[in-house]
Design a protein around this motif. Sequence first.
Motif, short mmCIF file in Angstrom:
data_model
loop_
_atom_site.label_atom_id
_atom_site.label_comp_id
_atom_site.label_asym_id
_atom_site.label_seq_id
_atom_site.Cartn_x
_atom_site.Cartn_y
_atom_site.Cartn_z
N ASP A 99 0.67 -1.35 -0.01
CA ASP A 99 -0.01 0.06 -0.09
C ASP A 99 0.92 1.14 -0.14
OD1 ASP A 99 -2.41 -1.40 0.01
OD2 ASP A 99 -2.29 -1.64 2.14
N SER A 100 2.10 1.31 -0.45
CA SER A 100 2.95 2.44 -0.58
C SER A 100 3.22 2.69 -1.89
CB SER A 100 4.35 1.93 0.13
OG SER A 100 4.08 1.94 1.71
N GLU A 101 3.51 3.86 -2.06
CA GLU A 101 3.86 4.34 -3.42
C GLU A 101 4.54 5.61 -3.47
OE1 GLU A 101 1.02 4.49 -7.36
OE2 GLU A 101 0.16 6.13 -5.83
N ILE A 102 5.34 5.93 -4.48
CA ILE A 102 6.06 7.01 -4.65
C ILE A 102 5.71 7.70 -6.15
CG2 ILE A 102 8.23 8.29 -4.88
CD1 ILE A 102 7.89 7.12 -2.17
N VAL A 103 5.35 8.93 -6.09
CA VAL A 103 5.07 9.50 -7.41
C VAL A 103 5.83 10.82 -7.66
CG1 VAL A 103 3.17 10.59 -8.80
CG2 VAL A 103 2.71 8.70 -7.10
N PHE A 104 6.29 11.04 -8.76
CA PHE A 104 6.76 12.35 -9.03
C PHE A 104 5.84 12.99 -10.23
CE2 PHE A 104 9.23 9.72 -12.11
CZ PHE A 104 9.07 10.59 -13.28
N THR A 105 5.93 14.38 -10.13
CA THR A 105 5.21 15.08 -11.06
C THR A 105 6.41 15.98 -11.78
OG1 THR A 105 3.13 14.95 -9.80
CG2 THR A 105 3.52 16.69 -11.54
N SER A 106 6.18 15.83 -13.05
CA SER A 106 7.12 16.50 -13.99
C SER A 106 6.42 17.55 -14.85
CB SER A 106 7.96 15.65 -14.71
OG SER A 106 9.06 16.11 -15.41
N LYS A 107 6.87 18.60 -15.13
CA LYS A 107 6.27 19.74 -15.88
C LYS A 107 6.90 20.34 -16.86
CE LYS A 107 3.62 20.95 -11.56
NZ LYS A 107 3.61 22.03 -10.45
N ALA A 108 6.57 20.39 -18.00
CA ALA A 108 7.11 21.08 -18.88
C ALA A 108 6.11 22.50 -19.36
CB ALA A 108 7.43 20.39 -20.36
N LEU A 109 6.46 23.16 -20.31
CA LEU A 109 5.67 24.33 -20.56
C LEU A 109 4.13 23.72 -21.25
CD1 LEU A 109 5.58 27.27 -21.04
CD2 LEU A 109 6.68 27.04 -23.19
N TRP A 110 4.21 22.64 -22.02
CA TRP A 110 2.85 22.23 -22.47
C TRP A 110 2.83 20.93 -22.07
CZ3 TRP A 110 6.22 24.67 -26.35
CH2 TRP A 110 5.71 25.89 -26.83
N GLU A 111 3.49 20.30 -21.28
CA GLU A 111 3.27 18.95 -20.78
C GLU A 111 3.46 18.84 -19.49
OE1 GLU A 111 4.32 14.45 -22.37
OE2 GLU A 111 5.88 16.24 -22.25
N LYS A 112 2.61 17.90 -18.76
CA LYS A 112 2.61 17.42 -17.12
C LYS A 112 2.41 16.04 -17.24
CE LYS A 112 0.44 17.96 -12.85
NZ LYS A 112 -0.54 18.73 -11.97
N PHE A 113 3.32 15.23 -16.40
CA PHE A 113 3.04 13.74 -16.29
C PHE A 113 3.66 13.36 -15.10
CE2 PHE A 113 7.16 14.14 -18.32
CZ PHE A 113 8.08 13.20 -17.68
N ASP A 114 3.18 12.20 -14.46
CA ASP A 114 3.40 11.58 -13.51
C ASP A 114 4.31 10.28 -13.59
OD1 ASP A 114 2.08 13.47 -11.70
OD2 ASP A 114 0.25 12.34 -11.54
N GLY A 115 5.37 10.02 -12.73
CA GLY A 115 5.81 8.71 -12.83
C GLY A 115 5.66 8.17 -11.38
#
Length: 170
Positions: free
Chosen positions: A6-22
């Motif tokens: 039940d554990s999770e690590i998430v990173f959020t990466s942002k660009a000028l026109w894009e955003k995504f999670d890992g």
Amino acid sequence: IQPKSDSEIVFTSKALWEKFDGKTKEVSGFVEVDPGNLRGDVELEVVVDLASFDTGMKKRNQHMRENHLETDEFPQAVFRGGKVLRAEPASLAPGDHGTLVLVGNLDLHGVKKDYEVTLEVERRTDGSLRIRGEFPVMLPDHQIERPQKLIVKLAEKQDVKIDLLARPQP
């Protein structure tokens, strides 16, 4: 802290026109804390399998692992902590929530750096601890080349969210 639980690590990466999670659930480690004295010593170790991060796109995952995180050479990120700066309340009874501010060291891409992290802690009635927090990681601080897509570079800052469940040892 068990992998694929039940554990999770998430990173959020942002660009000028894009955003995504890992995201990854390949998280392990331990936490040693006295819930009756949160202002005392806390020992925390969180180990993340970097090659397990999934951004939702196979090619982007491959590019991130090979060209930026270099997971063949640096397969894990490890956060070790423990110096408590603040704890409110000072103790947690089963079912209680609190906030810990602690200093820990993140070893990422072969570079160690201290971070001050605010953690929301819930002491569950089954004896487990739910630990949640968020902190920024600057890619240049860990000598990670910023990814770029065409001419757009991602931000130097990556927002990291942690959601950990630590169960008592049997």
